[in-house]
Design a protein around this motif. Structure first.
Motif, PDB file in Angstrom:
ATOM      1  N   GLY A   6      39.340  44.348  30.091  1.00 45.40           N
ATOM      2  CA  GLY A   6      38.533  43.750  29.029  1.00 45.40           C
ATOM      3  C   GLY A   6      37.818  42.467  29.394  1.00 45.40           C
ATOM      4  N   TYR A   7      38.140  41.909  30.539  1.00 43.86           N
ATOM      5  CA  TYR A   7      37.633  40.565  30.861  1.00 43.86           C
ATOM      6  C   TYR A   7      36.113  40.511  30.954  1.00 43.86           C
ATOM      7  CZ  TYR A   7      37.574  35.897  32.915  1.00 43.86           C
ATOM      8  OH  TYR A   7      37.361  34.555  33.148  1.00 43.86           O
ATOM      9  N   CYS A   8      35.505  41.543  31.528  1.00 45.50           N
ATOM     10  CA  CYS A   8      34.048  41.529  31.716  1.00 45.50           C
ATOM     11  C   CYS A   8      33.298  41.933  30.464  1.00 45.50           C
ATOM     12  CB  CYS A   8      33.663  42.492  32.839  1.00 45.50           C
ATOM     13  SG  CYS A   8      33.813  44.233  32.314  1.00 45.50           S
ATOM     14  N   GLN A   9      34.012  42.467  29.480  1.00 45.36           N
ATOM     15  CA  GLN A   9      33.329  43.211  28.418  1.00 45.36           C
ATOM     16  C   GLN A   9      32.479  42.350  27.489  1.00 45.36           C
ATOM     17  OE1 GLN A   9      33.050  46.327  28.683  1.00 45.36           O
ATOM     18  NE2 GLN A   9      34.762  46.934  30.005  1.00 45.36           N
TER      19      GLN A   9
ATOM     20  N   GLN B 200      39.031  48.277  29.865  1.00 46.89           N
ATOM     21  CA  GLN B 200      40.349  48.386  30.513  1.00 46.89           C
ATOM     22  C   GLN B 200      40.978  47.003  30.404  1.00 46.89           C
ATOM     23  OE1 GLN B 200      40.820  50.580  34.213  1.00 46.89           O
ATOM     24  NE2 GLN B 200      39.173  51.932  33.611  1.00 46.89           N
TER      25      GLN B 200
ATOM     26  N   CYS C 235      31.947  45.166  36.538  1.00 50.38           N
ATOM     27  CA  CYS C 235      33.236  45.492  35.926  1.00 50.38           C
ATOM     28  C   CYS C 235      34.164  45.917  37.057  1.00 50.38           C
ATOM     29  CB  CYS C 235      33.124  46.618  34.901  1.00 50.38           C
ATOM     30  SG  CYS C 235      34.741  47.103  34.281  1.00 50.38           S
ATOM     31  N   ARG C 236      35.115  45.055  37.365  1.00 42.85           N
ATOM     32  CA  ARG C 236      36.035  45.331  38.466  1.00 42.85           C
ATOM     33  C   ARG C 236      36.950  46.513  38.141  1.00 42.85           C
ATOM     34  NH1 ARG C 236      38.387  46.641  41.877  1.00 42.85           N
ATOM     35  NH2 ARG C 236      39.557  45.613  43.526  1.00 42.85           N
ATOM     36  N   CYS C 237      37.183  46.767  36.856  1.00 42.03           N
ATOM     37  CA  CYS C 237      38.025  47.901  36.482  1.00 42.03           C
ATOM     38  C   CYS C 237      37.252  49.210  36.544  1.00 42.03           C
ATOM     39  CB  CYS C 237      38.584  47.729  35.077  1.00 42.03           C
ATOM     40  SG  CYS C 237      39.687  46.327  34.900  1.00 42.03           S
TER      41      CYS C 237
ATOM     42  N   TYR D  57      45.650  44.626  39.790  1.00 42.51           N
ATOM     43  CA  TYR D  57      45.543  45.476  40.988  1.00 42.51           C
ATOM     44  C   TYR D  57      46.538  45.066  42.082  1.00 42.51           C
ATOM     45  CZ  TYR D  57      41.064  45.089  38.553  1.00 42.51           C
ATOM     46  OH  TYR D  57      40.098  44.939  37.584  1.00 42.51           O
TER      47      TYR D  57
ATOM     48  N   THR E  18      34.539  50.461  34.473  1.00 44.19           N
ATOM     49  CA  THR E  18      34.295  51.185  33.213  1.00 44.19           C
ATOM     50  C   THR E  18      32.826  51.578  33.039  1.00 44.19           C
ATOM     51  OG1 THR E  18      33.943  49.116  31.984  1.00 44.19           O
ATOM     52  CG2 THR E  18      36.187  49.962  32.057  1.00 44.19           C
TER      53      THR E  18
HETATM   54  S1  FES Z   1      37.300  45.920  32.003  1.00 43.40           S
HETATM   55 FE1  FES Z   1      38.273  44.827  33.605  1.00 43.40          FE
HETATM   56  S2  FES Z   1      36.624  43.917  34.629  1.00 43.40           S
HETATM   57 FE2  FES Z   1      35.647  45.201  33.204  1.00 43.40          FE
END
Ligand code: FES
Ligand code: FES
Lengths: 751, 151
Positions: B99-102, B97, B133-135, A431, B137
């Motif tokens: 993927g980090y939180c997934q 996205q 999930c910061r992205c 971001y 999703t």
């Molecule tokens: S996919 Fe990026 S924080 Fe959830």
């Protein structure tokens, strides 16, 4: 077919290809790392043939496409190789995608930022695929002794119709790698696209859902130590003294020392923002032990004196900046911004005679809007692996602009660029935050001092309090209407700490005869950086909320009012420099009008808000439907209309659009970072509120304008107008206009 | 420092660590099971979710000394090759996205569905609210959970 030269910009693609191409490449060691698992695994070839920097073809027809840009969730690792595969004319099922190494000779613009990856990579990627296809056709023509012009391809197979001969790409790959690179190649016609424009799943999907080590924070090497840093707790502070006697004696601790992140005389480039110039490094065997020792450090901090740094910002002359002393507080920021807003600003554009138009107006509307500093809060906190030895540096981790950071690193370590190797891992969010890689320098300096491989880990608290925030902003809008409710003058005055968010030539400039745009700034020692759609992320929310209220004042439908202004900008624009295409702008509004059934009674009883914006070369309009339940906004549905040219991967594009909408709602309702005496009021996710599952929209529908325009940005442009769509819908639901973000902050209810 | 024998993903592992060490760091630093992620360290984000028996737990605030002989499952042990119904649903909906939180989302969803095989929207939101999930999703996560529930 389009014929394109295989050179672009200052660079010769040809040269890059010739450097990398040719020869047979055997048994790459990295194959283990990119082997797909699960049922659909491809049989890997025994041999690979390097065709050019972007791709390799195996003797069995399996193709490896190198994805040049770092991946942080924008889907570039899937969509960029799709572009190569299209012009190569290969079956996507036979493609393996691999992250390319940082190599500025072979690739251009290997970074994430400004929603530019696809836009700027488009031609180069297509050319890479088309050149390789051309070379395969040449090789087949030579092998079959037929004219190259008679060879056709389909899904990775070469054909010669007259002789009935055919061969897979794999069979010709070895010969093709020896064919000279064409000076000109033909690109496919858009109507022949088979991959671009079709939904393709994330190439790393399986690795992500099975928890394989893809992220920088997952880096693990034999003998690797863990490092953390302690930085000043607030802005305006520097290190005074460290007493590490207790910490040093704790289990698993190897060393504690201070490091200077940049040399005093270093001339900084755009992305070399560094908040804390001296930090304490703690190095030990494991993360938990280092965390404990960090807590046991006794550190004293003291206010710093104002200092200056030499800096070259993008596209600007070298300048000497003064970093002011002082411990700043948000309450003071607020009154300073109001003070600046009341004074004349610097005029950035003036059309007609705004003063006279305001004097003779039948109605004048004036409103001010504010937004606070924001922290990026990538889910993966900042981290980097470094192994620096006497003459070379190996680094790995998540960053957005490796090619820029590499220069600062070379200078600081005293190691030449060609001895620095930065491997790009997947980014757990970016971001904008990971464009400013001071932590990479810290990691390298710690490794150099320890003479050992280390992984630098920021705690969430370190991450949130290290600066590089979205700036705080303020904007005042004023509009004049005549007796017939026509817009006769428009005045915007915007500013921020420390940057102005104004884009003076954007809509509604060009749509009104009398127009004035001014701006101002306030200095600070709080560091800032790019944040998803910089500046637009505030200006869209303010301007589009104002236009909504203005339409109401004029007694007009808010969507039709925008269309009316755009019609003026299209048919009879004011001024020459308007930086948007009024027809495309109107196009997304018309599309969202149709898709959302705007103007018809909404059966769900939800309240609707509309907003639109143009930034990062793309046009977006949203209609948001919401209800208010127990004092909380519940977003029932968001209709998005997007014009970003050709959509490469609709599946990834819709995902990114949905994420932008959720991010916008979250930040406008809850996001804020405030300061007291230089210290951020929030340092972890218990206080810093990020949107959660139950607060996300119940449904999001994304509609793309279909056209043949080369692709433009998508990661950013959907985000800015979300906030105004929400503000405008909330107004319809509650009868209250909201001007100051965040609308809820830590509160559980509105108002 | 103390010795612990841990039962993780059906295998026994020996570690010698400070008893206060959270399972998150035992997994990541000592056992190189890095699918379990660090996001906040204070039980606020859910990226570090593991299973203790059938229950989803935040491993960042769970000291290794409290594990005893309970069965620990991490994302690496949820299925052999990514074919747990929740993982399959995640792939079908192309959820990630960055993927980090997934992995944390998946572990929480898997435990939740085991206890509530047929959840409604409100139940899904309530159960998943601790996983950020910061992205953004979330819409896809909900759809994937419904797909996984209906099999
Ligand atoms: S996919 Fe990026 S924080 Fe959830
Ligand atoms: S790291 Fe455990 S909940 Fe955030």
């Amino acid at each position: 077919m389009t014929l394109v030269k295989t050179t672009y910009g200052r660079r010769s693609f040809l040269k890059a290809t010739a450097l990398a191409g040719g020869g047979m490449v055997l048994g790459f060691s990295w194959l283990a790392g990119c082997k797909p698992s699960g049922k659909d695994a491809l049989t890997l070839p025994k041999e690979w043939f390097n065709i050019n920097g972007f791709l390799k073809i195996g003797e069995n027809g399996v193709v490896t496409i190198m994805s040049p840009n770092p991946e942080g969730g924008q889907n570039v690792k899937t969509s960029m190789p799709m572009i190569v595969a299209e012009d190569l004319d290969v079956d996507w099922a036979k493609v393996i995608v691999e992250q390319a190494p940082l190599d500025t000779e072979k690739f251009t613009r290997q970074f994430i930022g400004g929603s530019q990856a696809i836009r700027q990579g488009w031609q180069a990627l297509r050319m890479a695929g088309a050149s390789a296809r051309h070379m395969l056709m040449e090789a087949a023509a030579q092998a079959w002794q037929v004219p190259a012009g008679e060879i056709t391809t389909e899904a990775g197979v070469l054909f010669h119709k007259n002789s009935g001969k055919s061969a897979g790409y794999g069979e010709m790959a070895s010969a093709a790698s020896k064919v000279s690179v064409p000076k000109e190649v033909k690109l496919k016609d858009l109507k022949d696209f088979k991959i671009i424009g079709t939904p393709r799943k994330n190439v790393d999907g399986l690795k992500i859902v099975t928890g394989q080590p893809l992220f920088g924070i997952d880096t693990h090497r034999e003998g690797m130590l863990i490092a953390m840093i302690a930085h000043p707790p607030g802005f305006g502070l520097k290190l005074k003294s460290v007493d590490d006697s207790a910490a040093r004696a704790m289990p698993g601790i190897r060393d504690i020392f201070t490091i200077k992140v940049l040399n005093d005389d270093y001339e900084r480039q755009h992305f070399d923002t560094c908040t804390f110039l001296e930090v304490v490094a703690i190095v030990g065997d494991s993360t938990w032990e280092v965390m404990q020792a960090k807590k046991a450090l006794k550190t004293e901090w003291e206010p710093f004196e104002a200092y200056s740094e030499v800096r070259t910002f993008w596209g600007q002359e070298k300048q000497t900046l003064t970093i002011p002393a002082g411990l700043e507080s948000s309450s003071v920021h607020k009154s300073k911004m109001a003070e600046m807003a009341a004074k004349p600003g610097t005029v950035r554009r003036k059309d007609g005679d705004p003063e006279a138009a305001f004097r003779s107006a039948a109605k004048v509307l004036e409103r001010s809007y504010t937004a606070p500093f924001l922290a990026h809060n990538c889910m993966e906190p900042m981290n980097f692996f470094a192994h620096v030895t006497a003459d070379k540096a190996e680094l790995a981790g998540p960053l957005q602009k490796p090619e820029f950071t590499e220069k600062a690193l070379s200078e600081r370590l005293g190691i030449p660029l060609e001895k620095i190797d930065i491997q790009m891992t997947r980014l757990g969010g970016g971001y904008g935050r990971r464009s400013y890689a001071h932590w990479l320098l810290e990691a390298a300096l710690i490794s150099q001092k320890m003479n050992a491989p280390i992984k630098l880990m920021y705690t969430r608290e370190d991450d949130m309090t290290a600066g590089i925030y979205r700036p705080a902003y303020h904007a005042t809008f004023r509009a004049a209407l005549d007796a017939n409710n026509n817009l006769t003058a428009f005045h915007v005055k915007a500013g921020g700490i420390p940057e102005s968010p104004l884009a003076a030539d954007r809509f509604p400039a060009g749509a009104v005869d009398n127009y004035l745009a001014e701006d101002w700034t306030i200095d600070t020692n709080i560091t800032i950086g790019s944040y998803r759609a910089p500046r637009s992320n505030f200006m869209a929310s303010a301007e589009q909320s104002f236009l909504d209220e203005l339409a109401e004042t004029a007694g007009k439908d808010p969507l039709d009012f925008r269309l009316e202004l755009l019609e003026r900008a299209k048919t009879n624009p004011v001024g020459e420099k308007n930086d948007y295409d009024a027809a495309r702008y109107a196009g997304v509004l018309e599309l969202v009008k149709e898709k959302s059934g705007w103007g018809k009674n909404d059966p769900s009883g939800a309240s609707r808000g509309v907003a639109a914006y143009f930034c990062h070369n793309s046009y977006v309009a949203h209609v948001m439907d919401l209800t208010v339940e127990d004092g909380k906004p519940v977003v029932q549905k968001v209709h998005c209309a997007v014009d970003c040219g050709i959509v490469v991967n609709p599946l990834g594009a819709v995902n990114l659009a949905e994420g932008s909408v959720v991010d916008g709602i979250g930040n406008v309702l809850y996001g804020e970072l405030t300061f007291k005496d230089g210290v951020p009021d929030r340092s972890n996710l218990d206080k810093y509120r990020i949107i959660r599952h139950s607060e996300a929209p119940k449904a999001i529908e994304v509609h793309f304008v279909k056209n043949d325009i080369d692709p433009t940005g998508l990661g950013e442009p959907l985000y800015p107008p979300v906030m105004a769509a929400l503000a405008n819908a909330l107004y319809r639901a509650t009868g209250k206009r909201l001007y100051d973000q965040p609308f809820m902050g830590e509160r559980q209810m509105l108002g | 420092m103390a010795n612990f024998t841990l039962n993780i993903n059906g295998k026994k592992h020996q570690v010698e660590v400070d008893p206060a060490t959270p399972m998150l760091w035992v997994l990541r630093d000592h056992l190189n099971l890095t699918g379990t992620k660090y996001g906040c360290g204070i039980a606020q984000c859910g990226t570090c979710t593991i299973h203790l028996g059938d229950v989803a737990m935040r491993s960042c605030t769970l000291p290794v000394s409290q594990i005893g002989n309970q069965e620990v499952t991490t994302i690496e042990g949820l299925s052999e090759s990514g074919d747990h119904p929740v993982q399959k649903a995640w792939l079908e909906h192309d959820v990630p996205q960055c993927g980090y939180c997934q992995t944390g989302q998946i572990m929480n969803a898997a435990a939740f569905l085991k206890a509530n095989p047929n959840p409604n929207d409100e139940a899904i939101e309530a159960a998943m609210n601790g996983n950020i999930c910061r992205c953004g999703t979330y819409v896809r996560i909900k759809a994937a959970i419904k797909t996984a529930a209906t099999g």
